[in-house]
Design an enzyme around this catalytic site. Structure first.
Site, PDB file in Angstrom:
ATOM      1  N   HIS A 138      12.391  31.428 -15.763  1.00 17.04           N
ATOM      2  CA  HIS A 138      12.317  30.501 -14.636  1.00 17.04           C
ATOM      3  C   HIS A 138      13.616  30.426 -13.825  1.00 17.04           C
ATOM      4  O   HIS A 138      13.659  29.764 -12.794  1.00 17.04           O
ATOM      5  CB  HIS A 138      11.843  29.107 -15.092  1.00 17.04           C
ATOM      6  CG  HIS A 138      12.885  28.306 -15.817  1.00 17.04           C
ATOM      7  ND1 HIS A 138      13.216  28.539 -17.129  1.00 17.04           N
ATOM      8  CD2 HIS A 138      13.654  27.274 -15.420  1.00 17.04           C
ATOM      9  CE1 HIS A 138      14.145  27.687 -17.512  1.00 17.04           C
ATOM     10  NE2 HIS A 138      14.436  26.898 -16.491  1.00 17.04           N
ATOM     11  N   HIS A 139      14.684  31.073 -14.309  1.00 20.41           N
ATOM     12  CA  HIS A 139      15.901  31.147 -13.499  1.00 20.41           C
ATOM     13  C   HIS A 139      16.162  32.549 -12.963  1.00 20.41           C
ATOM     14  O   HIS A 139      17.231  32.816 -12.407  1.00 20.41           O
ATOM     15  CB  HIS A 139      17.118  30.647 -14.285  1.00 20.41           C
ATOM     16  CG  HIS A 139      17.184  29.144 -14.353  1.00 20.41           C
ATOM     17  ND1 HIS A 139      17.399  28.361 -13.228  1.00 20.41           N
ATOM     18  CD2 HIS A 139      17.024  28.291 -15.393  1.00 20.41           C
ATOM     19  CE1 HIS A 139      17.390  27.087 -13.594  1.00 20.41           C
ATOM     20  NE2 HIS A 139      17.153  27.019 -14.893  1.00 20.41           N
ATOM     21  N   LYS A 159      17.658  23.463 -23.201  1.00 20.14           N
ATOM     22  CA  LYS A 159      18.812  22.607 -22.882  1.00 20.14           C
ATOM     23  C   LYS A 159      19.170  21.692 -24.043  1.00 20.14           C
ATOM     24  O   LYS A 159      20.252  21.104 -24.066  1.00 20.14           O
ATOM     25  CB  LYS A 159      18.516  21.753 -21.636  1.00 20.14           C
ATOM     26  CG  LYS A 159      18.678  22.528 -20.337  1.00 20.14           C
ATOM     27  CD  LYS A 159      18.596  21.598 -19.142  1.00 20.14           C
ATOM     28  CE  LYS A 159      18.723  22.374 -17.838  1.00 20.14           C
ATOM     29  NZ  LYS A 159      18.368  21.530 -16.681  1.00 20.14           N
ATOM     30  N   HIS A 186      20.482  28.434 -21.825  1.00 19.53           N
ATOM     31  CA  HIS A 186      19.326  27.595 -22.161  1.00 19.53           C
ATOM     32  C   HIS A 186      18.001  28.321 -21.965  1.00 19.53           C
ATOM     33  O   HIS A 186      17.026  28.035 -22.654  1.00 19.53           O
ATOM     34  CB  HIS A 186      19.357  26.275 -21.375  1.00 19.53           C
ATOM     35  CG  HIS A 186      18.785  26.341 -19.988  1.00 19.53           C
ATOM     36  ND1 HIS A 186      19.531  26.695 -18.885  1.00 19.53           N
ATOM     37  CD2 HIS A 186      17.528  26.124 -19.532  1.00 19.53           C
ATOM     38  CE1 HIS A 186      18.759  26.668 -17.806  1.00 19.53           C
ATOM     39  NE2 HIS A 186      17.545  26.327 -18.172  1.00 19.53           N
ATOM     40  N   ASP A 192       9.679  23.691  -9.866  1.00 16.44           N
ATOM     41  CA  ASP A 192      10.842  23.006 -10.445  1.00 16.44           C
ATOM     42  C   ASP A 192      11.869  22.701  -9.350  1.00 16.44           C
ATOM     43  O   ASP A 192      12.431  21.602  -9.292  1.00 16.44           O
ATOM     44  CB  ASP A 192      11.468  23.891 -11.535  1.00 16.44           C
ATOM     45  CG  ASP A 192      12.547  23.148 -12.326  1.00 16.44           C
ATOM     46  OD1 ASP A 192      12.410  21.922 -12.492  1.00 16.44           O
ATOM     47  OD2 ASP A 192      13.505  23.805 -12.783  1.00 16.44           O
TER      48      ASP A 192
END
Lengths: 258, 122
Positions: free
Chosen positions: A161-162, A110, A135, A190
């Site tokens: 992680h997304h 980010k 990101h 998260d």
């Protein structure tokens, strides 16, 4: 390394007779001792470099996260919560420890996202969404240049992680077990930690609300086994979350804790 | 601290192995025969045994390995065979006896340590 004893019968009565020439043995011992010194010095140097690199990247991660959290404790919590969840899932202490050190850097990418997108109130346009989603890959790029295992894992976490368990995530649209475990675990902690934090645009959700929202994503955004494990250990995990917020461990503690 | 037992009849090889292990923090014990090695292993219940295959005496390294592996008190004990022979049946014999890994002689200092770390991680 030819040795006289190898020519002798194996049934030799005195075992200590099986030895090298005295001068050769003494010289070999010198070699080994020197090699040992270099080995330790090299390991020590590598540890120092790793540590400094790690501290710098954690600082950068905290900077990237400033919009959401000006204390830096969110990323530290992600580390400890990911470790606890990994252990609850039956992973080894070594794996869990590495995840604690790696997961806090998941949003480091980010740092490259423009403020106009990062700080935009309200909904993003498709174009801005695309920029935002960069990101993950950017983080993996920053972290993945190292061959040191903890940074390799951190790059894996940043990249995945997304991703979503149902395949609707980004950047690769991986689904199920094709998403590395480290990424699947970090996604869950998260999500929970972000919900239970105050944000500029909304107050924190209560823990029961956050757990309900987590349960609703079981098998959709998140791995059902990980969600179930999280829910089964929700009390302990939440107690840990509160303790980390209270004690606010330093980055050094995060790196060094056993 | 991990307890490591070296069972090796060659006094200098034994010493070099010991010096190698001293690169790290291990509690190191030594035996010069299979028989002495078995007695010491039963007594110490070490975490790791570095075990020579060919040794004088009544017990070979393979015998000691089999005994360790069938001892309920040493379920945690990892056995690394040290073998000078390159034949794969030697390796197979080691694994049949229950060995967790093996190292070829002349041993590589780094490989000894890496193999031990791998055992620890497992």
């Amino acid at each position: 390394m030819t040795s006289v004893p190898s020519l002798e019968p194996a049934s030799l009565p005195s075992f200590d007779a099986r030895c090298f020439d005295e001068a050769a043995a003494a010289q070999m011992e010198r070699f080994v001792r020197d090699f040992g010194r270099m080995y330790r010095e090299r390991n020590e140097a590598l540890r120092e470099v790793t540590r400094a690199h790690h501290a710098a990247l954690l600082q950068l991660s905290a900077a990237a996260d400033l919009k959401d959290d000006d204390t830096g404790v969110h990323i530290v919590r992600i580390g400890y919560l990911a470790e606890a969840l990994a252990l609850a899932l039956g992973q080894t202490a070594g794996y869990a420890r590495m995840l604690r050190k790696a997961a806090p850097m998941h949003d480091i990418g980010k740092i490259g996202t423009p403020d106009s997108v990062l700080k935009k109130p309200g909904k993003l346009t498709p174009e801005e969404r695309k920029t935002m989603n960069c990101h993950a890959a950017m983080g993996a790029e920053i972290l993945g240049r190292s061959h040191i295992p903890v940074f390799r894992m951190a790059a894996e976490v940043a990249l995945t992680h997304h991703e979503r368990y149902d395949g609707q995530g980004y950047p690769a649209g991986l689904s199920g077990d094709a998403i590395p475990l480290s990424g699947r675990i970090t996604a869950v902690v998260d999500f929970f930690d972000a919900l239970t934090m105050d944000r500029v645009y909304r107050p924190a959700f209560s823990v029961p609300e956050a757990l309900e929202m987590l349960a609703a994503e079981r098998g959709h955004a998140f791995d059902p086994v990980i969600v179930d494990t999280f829910l089964a250990h929700a009390e302990a995990i939440d107690a840990l979350r509160c303790r980390i917020t209270r004690e606010c461990p330093s980055f050094d503690a995060l790196i060094d804790a056993p | 601290m991990k307890k490591i037992l070296i069972v090796e009849d060659h006094i200098d090889i034994r010493k070099l192995l010991k010096m190698t292990l001293e690169f790290d923090d291990f509690e190191i014990h030594e035996a010069a025969t299979g028989d002495a090695g078995w007695v010491l292993a039963s007594e110490l219940q070490p975490d790791i045994v570095l075990l020579d295959v060919m040794m004088p005496g009544t017990l070979t390294g393979l015998d000691v390995c089999r005994r360790i592996k069938s001892d309920p008190g040493m379920r945690h004990t990892k056995v690394i065979m040290l073998t000078a022979r390159v034949q794969s049946d030697d390796r197979a014999a080691g694994f049949t006896a229950g060995a967790d890994d093996y190292l070829m002689k002349p041993f590589s200092t780094l490989q000894v340590l890496e193999t031990i770390y791998r055992m620890e991680a497992a």
